[in-house]
Each structure stands twice: as structure tokens, then as C-alpha cells.
Scaffold this motif. Structure first.
Motif, PDB file in Angstrom:
ATOM      1  N   ARG A  18     118.878   5.577 150.910  1.00 40.66           N
ATOM      2  CA  ARG A  18     120.036   5.965 151.746  1.00 40.66           C
ATOM      3  C   ARG A  18     120.630   7.300 151.282  1.00 40.66           C
ATOM      4  NH1 ARG A  18     122.939   1.120 153.351  1.00 40.66           N
ATOM      5  NH2 ARG A  18     121.353  -0.325 154.084  1.00 40.66           N
ATOM      6  N   GLN A  19     120.783   7.464 149.956  1.00 38.85           N
ATOM      7  CA  GLN A  19     121.360   8.726 149.488  1.00 38.85           C
ATOM      8  C   GLN A  19     120.387   9.881 149.694  1.00 38.85           C
ATOM      9  OE1 GLN A  19     120.486  10.327 146.254  1.00 38.85           O
ATOM     10  NE2 GLN A  19     118.815   8.875 146.054  1.00 38.85           N
ATOM     11  N   PHE A  20     119.085   9.584 149.694  1.00 37.51           N
ATOM     12  CA  PHE A  20     118.088  10.610 150.013  1.00 37.51           C
ATOM     13  C   PHE A  20     118.256  11.038 151.476  1.00 37.51           C
ATOM     14  CE2 PHE A  20     113.765  11.202 151.910  1.00 37.51           C
ATOM     15  CZ  PHE A  20     113.536  12.481 151.420  1.00 37.51           C
TER      16      PHE A  20
ATOM     17  N   SER B  38     122.670  11.636 131.813  1.00 30.52           N
ATOM     18  CA  SER B  38     121.418  11.132 132.372  1.00 30.52           C
ATOM     19  C   SER B  38     121.426  11.417 133.864  1.00 30.52           C
ATOM     20  CB  SER B  38     121.321   9.617 132.152  1.00 30.52           C
ATOM     21  OG  SER B  38     120.317   9.069 132.991  1.00 30.52           O
ATOM     22  N   PHE B  39     120.257  11.784 134.392  1.00 31.16           N
ATOM     23  CA  PHE B  39     120.116  11.923 135.850  1.00 31.16           C
ATOM     24  C   PHE B  39     119.123  10.896 136.385  1.00 31.16           C
ATOM     25  CE2 PHE B  39     120.783  16.442 134.295  1.00 31.16           C
ATOM     26  CZ  PHE B  39     122.160  16.427 134.496  1.00 31.16           C
ATOM     27  N   TYR B  40     119.047   9.758 135.711  1.00 35.76           N
ATOM     28  CA  TYR B  40     118.240   8.634 136.191  1.00 35.76           C
ATOM     29  C   TYR B  40     118.640   8.374 137.650  1.00 35.76           C
ATOM     30  CZ  TYR B  40     116.354   3.855 136.191  1.00 35.76           C
ATOM     31  OH  TYR B  40     115.666   2.719 136.482  1.00 35.76           O
ATOM     32  N   PRO B  41     117.682   8.004 138.503  1.00 32.97           N
ATOM     33  CA  PRO B  41     117.972   7.966 139.946  1.00 32.97           C
ATOM     34  C   PRO B  41     119.219   7.184 140.386  1.00 32.97           C
ATOM     35  CG  PRO B  41     115.619   7.730 139.575  1.00 32.97           C
ATOM     36  CD  PRO B  41     116.261   7.748 138.216  1.00 32.97           C
ATOM     37  N   THR B  42     119.591   6.131 139.686  1.00 34.70           N
ATOM     38  CA  THR B  42     120.765   5.358 140.133  1.00 34.70           C
ATOM     39  C   THR B  42     122.094   5.982 139.707  1.00 34.70           C
ATOM     40  OG1 THR B  42     120.755   4.021 138.129  1.00 34.70           O
ATOM     41  CG2 THR B  42     119.557   3.137 140.040  1.00 34.70           C
ATOM     42  N   LYS B  43     122.061   6.964 138.815  1.00 33.42           N
ATOM     43  CA  LYS B  43     123.325   7.537 138.311  1.00 33.42           C
ATOM     44  C   LYS B  43     124.034   8.335 139.411  1.00 33.42           C
ATOM     45  CE  LYS B  43     122.074   5.847 134.442  1.00 33.42           C
ATOM     46  NZ  LYS B  43     122.279   5.627 133.046  1.00 33.42           N
ATOM     47  N   ASN B  44     125.295   8.631 139.199  1.00 38.01           N
ATOM     48  CA  ASN B  44     126.057   9.304 140.267  1.00 38.01           C
ATOM     49  C   ASN B  44     125.462  10.665 140.633  1.00 38.01           C
ATOM     50  OD1 ASN B  44     127.657   7.084 139.812  1.00 38.01           O
ATOM     51  ND2 ASN B  44     129.571   8.209 140.117  1.00 38.01           N
TER      52      ASN B  44
ATOM     53  N   GLU C 151     125.360  20.208 144.751  1.00 36.39           N
ATOM     54  CA  GLU C 151     126.141  20.855 145.804  1.00 36.39           C
ATOM     55  C   GLU C 151     126.963  19.861 146.608  1.00 36.39           C
ATOM     56  OE1 GLU C 151     124.611  23.602 148.871  1.00 36.39           O
ATOM     57  OE2 GLU C 151     123.294  24.271 147.231  1.00 36.39           O
ATOM     58  N   HIS C 152     126.478  18.631 146.670  1.00 43.57           N
ATOM     59  CA  HIS C 152     127.142  17.616 147.488  1.00 43.57           C
ATOM     60  C   HIS C 152     127.885  16.585 146.645  1.00 43.57           C
ATOM     61  CE1 HIS C 152     125.315  19.136 151.121  1.00 43.57           C
ATOM     62  NE2 HIS C 152     124.126  19.115 150.536  1.00 43.57           N
ATOM     63  N   ILE C 153     128.023  16.841 145.354  1.00 39.43           N
ATOM     64  CA  ILE C 153     128.536  15.800 144.448  1.00 39.43           C
ATOM     65  C   ILE C 153     129.947  15.341 144.831  1.00 39.43           C
ATOM     66  CG2 ILE C 153     129.328  17.439 142.660  1.00 39.43           C
ATOM     67  CD1 ILE C 153     127.654  14.216 141.673  1.00 39.43           C
ATOM     68  N   LYS C 154     130.758  16.272 145.313  1.00 37.52           N
ATOM     69  CA  LYS C 154     132.136  15.909 145.692  1.00 37.52           C
ATOM     70  C   LYS C 154     132.149  14.884 146.822  1.00 37.52           C
ATOM     71  CE  LYS C 154     135.349  17.117 143.177  1.00 37.52           C
ATOM     72  NZ  LYS C 154     136.132  15.966 142.699  1.00 37.52           N
ATOM     73  N   GLU C 155     131.312  15.139 147.836  1.00 34.08           N
ATOM     74  CA  GLU C 155     131.247  14.197 148.962  1.00 34.08           C
ATOM     75  C   GLU C 155     130.724  12.841 148.479  1.00 34.08           C
ATOM     76  OE1 GLU C 155     129.362  18.026 150.230  1.00 34.08           O
ATOM     77  OE2 GLU C 155     128.429  16.527 151.560  1.00 34.08           O
ATOM     78  N   LEU C 156     129.692  12.894 147.633  1.00 36.54           N
ATOM     79  CA  LEU C 156     129.097  11.646 147.156  1.00 36.54           C
ATOM     80  C   LEU C 156     130.113  10.853 146.331  1.00 36.54           C
ATOM     81  CD1 LEU C 156     125.629  13.154 146.185  1.00 36.54           C
ATOM     82  CD2 LEU C 156     126.045  11.519 148.025  1.00 36.54           C
TER      83      LEU C 156
ATOM     84  N   ASN D 297     125.804   5.306 147.708  1.00 35.64           N
ATOM     85  CA  ASN D 297     125.998   6.254 148.800  1.00 35.64           C
ATOM     86  C   ASN D 297     125.152   5.835 149.999  1.00 35.64           C
ATOM     87  OD1 ASN D 297     126.273   8.425 146.163  1.00 35.64           O
ATOM     88  ND2 ASN D 297     127.865   8.358 147.721  1.00 35.64           N
ATOM     89  N   GLY D 298     125.800   5.861 151.145  1.00 34.46           N
ATOM     90  CA  GLY D 298     125.106   5.477 152.367  1.00 34.46           C
ATOM     91  C   GLY D 298     125.296   4.005 152.725  1.00 34.46           C
ATOM     92  N   MET D 299     126.200   3.319 152.002  1.00 35.91           N
ATOM     93  CA  MET D 299     126.517   1.922 152.320  1.00 35.91           C
ATOM     94  C   MET D 299     127.222   1.878 153.675  1.00 35.91           C
ATOM     95  SD  MET D 299     128.325  -0.279 149.334  1.00 35.91           S
ATOM     96  CE  MET D 299     128.153  -2.052 149.457  1.00 35.91           C
ATOM     97  N   THR D 300     126.943   0.867 154.479  1.00 32.34           N
ATOM     98  CA  THR D 300     127.579   0.807 155.812  1.00 32.34           C
ATOM     99  C   THR D 300     128.871  -0.016 155.753  1.00 32.34           C
ATOM    100  OG1 THR D 300     126.454  -1.222 156.486  1.00 32.34           O
ATOM    101  CG2 THR D 300     125.295   0.858 156.906  1.00 32.34           C
TER     102      THR D 300
END
Ligand SMILES: *Cc1c(COP(=O)(O)O)cnc(C)c1O
Length: 365
Positions: A10-12, A180-186, A243-248, A346-349
Motif C-alpha cells: 500500500r505504501q509503495f 534502520s530503514f528496514y521496510p516496515t520502519k517509518n 520527500e514524502h515523509i511528512k505526509e506519511l 500507510n494506505g490503511m482504509t
């Protein structure tokens, strides 16, 4: 309805075109390791955190381990660390031969600053603080103690990208901030990666050498280094996400605030935020006495939850040699028995959020 703890595609999909063109650009460039994307990401990331320097690495664990090593912490030294953390924090200490000294957490799940001073000894070299679940630890008090006793201050920011304490970003308080930038991290990549930030030029240069076999100039090995490089594809993808971290971040906060306002169940303790400590909700962690029963109840309704973490480091099998006993850190042990992380990503409905809230509010305990 079926809801996972985190649904990463979803975040992708939120910025899919940007990710795809960033990745393709690198693939076509022919330059895959230690190139322009990493250099630009490091610049953008250190500016974002508010530090002078940043070094991209292979993982969050590498960031922590190399940070401890760069400070010269070794066998015989003690490092103060929260008893309530992910095992990686502690591994970075023991990997360097040093001894972790555990301190109980406060009601915000972070190290209880009130309990730090009494465990300081002549062997104490550093305080390793963790901003657990995305909430900044009590950095005014912790910084003050580190200064008073002349200790290094390390920050494990693997869960706290973007979280401030009193308007200052986590990662910028200590000698070295570790991410860490492991995929689940913010701020998650699409594979493994991590970074350190620092204001100290010497530490920056040392860690930069360490990550590439201990060399500044190819085949001139000044230090016994490692291979811990953040590759160009991940760096390019991270630049898009940064670039999108604030929105996320606002999206996570929005979901958390809906949970906080609408979950109403006497069996469930909701997370609290210390004044001055920003919470970016890497995890939304509740507590309940019959935790395993509650977890099964949610699972039956299609809601996946995770326990962060079921066994505190001092009771982990790998640390049996440290000789800690059950009951030694009762608060951390109680958290391990009662915490539960609800889905937040991110991307939860809206439907998913409402379904989770209604299900929890219908739980009878
Ligand atoms: C994820 C995490 C780490 C380790 O990061 P990796 O990139 O998986 O090595 C360290 N500390 C904490 C608190 C974490 O959550």
C-alpha cells in the motif's frame, strides 16, 4: 475483513510511479554501490535530522554496532540500555564485547531516566537510549545525565524517524544517532539498509571508512572494517520516500488519533505521550491483562497483531550467560506479557480502521 499488521504494498502504491522511475534510473546507470544516489541521500537525510554528517549502511543493527565500535567501547565497558527494547539494541553492545546494563522502562515504554544514575559505575562508557514505538525518550534529562557523568550518548532511532523531543529531532541529541530503514520502519526502504548521523567529523570519517573495509582509498586499509554499504537502488528509493515523509507521518498520526479517540474498552490501556515527546507511531501499542486471549479474539476476526516484544533481552536465551533472573526487571517483564501492537500503516482504509475499532470495542474481556 482481513487486516495485516502492516501491508507494505500500500505504501509503495502511494508513490508507485516515483519509486519505479527512481529504481529504473539506477538500473540503467550502471553504478550500483557507493554512487551519486547514496551521496545525495546522505546529504538530504542529515539535513532532515539536523546533523552535520550521515553515513548510509547496510542495516540498523550495523548502524548501532559500528557506532559502539567507533566510540572505542569494548570488553570491560558497560553501556546503559533500556530493559524494554528490541534485541538489536543490545546485540550492538555485546557484539563489541561490552556489557549491557539494563534499566526499567517508564509508563511511555522508554528508558526511565530517573533510574539511570544509580546504575552508573566506573566502567560505564555510554547511555544507549531507544525511542521505542516512535515516541522520543525523555531527552532533556538523559542528555543532562550523560553530560554530568561524561558518558557517550547513543540513540537507537530505528523506530523514531521524524520524532522530536522539545522541537529537536531524535538522532540529533547524542554523539551518534542510529537508524534502520528496514521496510516496515517509518522511513522504510525496499530491502535492508540503515544509517548513522553525527556532528562529530572524526566519528563520521571513521564510520565511513569502517563500512567499506576500513579504507578511504581503495586497497589502502587503515582500519579492520566491514562491508556495510547502502546500495544505490535503496538510496534512490529512500530519497523518494524522504520527500514524502511528512505526509506519511501525518497519516500515521491521524490513524493513531482515531484509535485514541474511538477505542473505548476498559480492558485496554491506550498508549500515552509524554509532554515534549513527539510520537510518530511506528507502532500503536496497547496493553491488556489477558493479552494472549485478546490477540486470539482479534485473530478470529481477521485482525493480525504482533507482540513487540514477547521476551525482554535480559531473559533471551542468547543472553543466559549474562546471568539475569526472571523478576529482575518486573516492569519490562510485565510489558512483555501485556503489550500488543495494532495494525497501523500507510494506505490503511477508513473501513479497516473502523472495523478494528468496532471489533475492539465489542471485546468483553
Ligand atoms: C528494527 C530495529 C533495529 C534493527 O534494524 P535492522 O535494520 O533490522 O537491523 C534496531 N533497533 C530497533 C529498536 C529496531 O526496531
Amino acid at each position: 475483513m482481513k487486516i495485516d499488521l502492516a501491508v507494505l504494498n500500500r505504501q509503495f502504491e502511494l508513490y508507485q510511479k516515483e519509486y519505479e522511475s527512481a529504481a529504473i534510473k539506477v538500473l540503467r546507470s550502471g553504478w550500483y554501490i557507493l554512487g551519486p544516489e547514496l551521496e545525495q541521500f546522505e546529504n538530504e537525510f542529515k539535513t532532515y535530522i539536523g546533523c552535520e554528517y550521515s553515513v548510509g549502511l547496510n542495516s540498523g543493527l550495523d548502524a548501532l554496532t559500528l557506532a559502539v565500535k567507533a566510540l572505542g567501547i569494548k570488553a570491560g565497558d558497560e553501556v546503559i540500555v533500556p530493559a524494554n527494547t528490541y534485541i538489536a539494541t543490545v546485540l550492538s553492545i555485546t557484539e563489541n564485547g561490552a556489557t549491557p546494563i539494563f534499566v526499567e522502562p517508564d509508563i511511555y515504554y522508554n528508558i526511565d531516566a530517573e533510574n539511570i544514575e544509580r546504575v552508573i559505575t566506573a566502567k560505564t562508557k555510554a547511555i544507549m537510549t531507544v525511542h521505542l514505538y516512535g515516541q522520543a525518550a525523555q531527552m532533556d534529562k538523559i542528555t543532562q545525565i550523560a553530560n554530568k557523568y561524561n558518558l557517550y550518548l547513543l540513540e537507537d532511532c530505528a523506530q523514531s524517524h521524524g520524532a522530536h523531543f522539545d522541537k529537536k529531532m531524535t538522532g540529533s541529541f547524542g554523539d551518534i544517532g542510529c537508524f534502520s530503514f528496514y521496510p516496515t520502519k517509518n522511513l522504510g526502504a525496499f530491502g535492508d539498509s540503515g544509517a548513522i548521523v553525527t556532528d562529530n567529523e572524526k566519528l563520521y570519517k571513521r564510520i565511513k571508512m569502517m563500512r567499506n573495509y576500513g579504507s578511504r582509498i581503495k586497497y589502502h586499509n587503515e582500519l579492520e572494517g566491514v562491508n556495510s554499504r547502502l546500495d544505490e537502488v535503496q538510496a534512490a528509493l529512500l530519497r523518494v520516500k524522504l520527500e514524502h515523509i511528512k505526509e506519511l507521518e501525518s497519516e500515521r498520526k491521524k490513524i493513531a488519533n482515531i484509535y485514541l479517540e474511538e477505542i473505548r474498552n476498559d480492558n485496554i490501556k491506550l498508549p500515552m505521550t509524554r509532554s515534549k515527546s513527539e510520537h510518530v507511531y511506528h507502532q500503536f501499542v496497547i496493553r491488556t491483562e489477558k493479552r494472549d486471549k485478546f490477540k486470539c479474539f482479534l485473530e478470529d476476526k481477521g485482525i493480525k497483531t504482533v507482540i513487540h516484544y514477547p521476551i525482554p533481552p535480559h531473559l533471551s536465551e542468547c543472553y543466559r550467560y549474562l546471568g539475569h533472573k526472571k523478576g529482575e526487571y518486573p516492569i519490562a517483564e510485565n510489558y512483555a506479557d501485556t503489550v500488543l501492537s495494532l495494525p497501523i500503516f500507510n494506505g490503511m482504509t477508513d473501513n479497516e480502521i473502523t472495523y478494528i475499532i468496532d471489533t475492539i470495542n465489542g471485546y468483553k474481556g
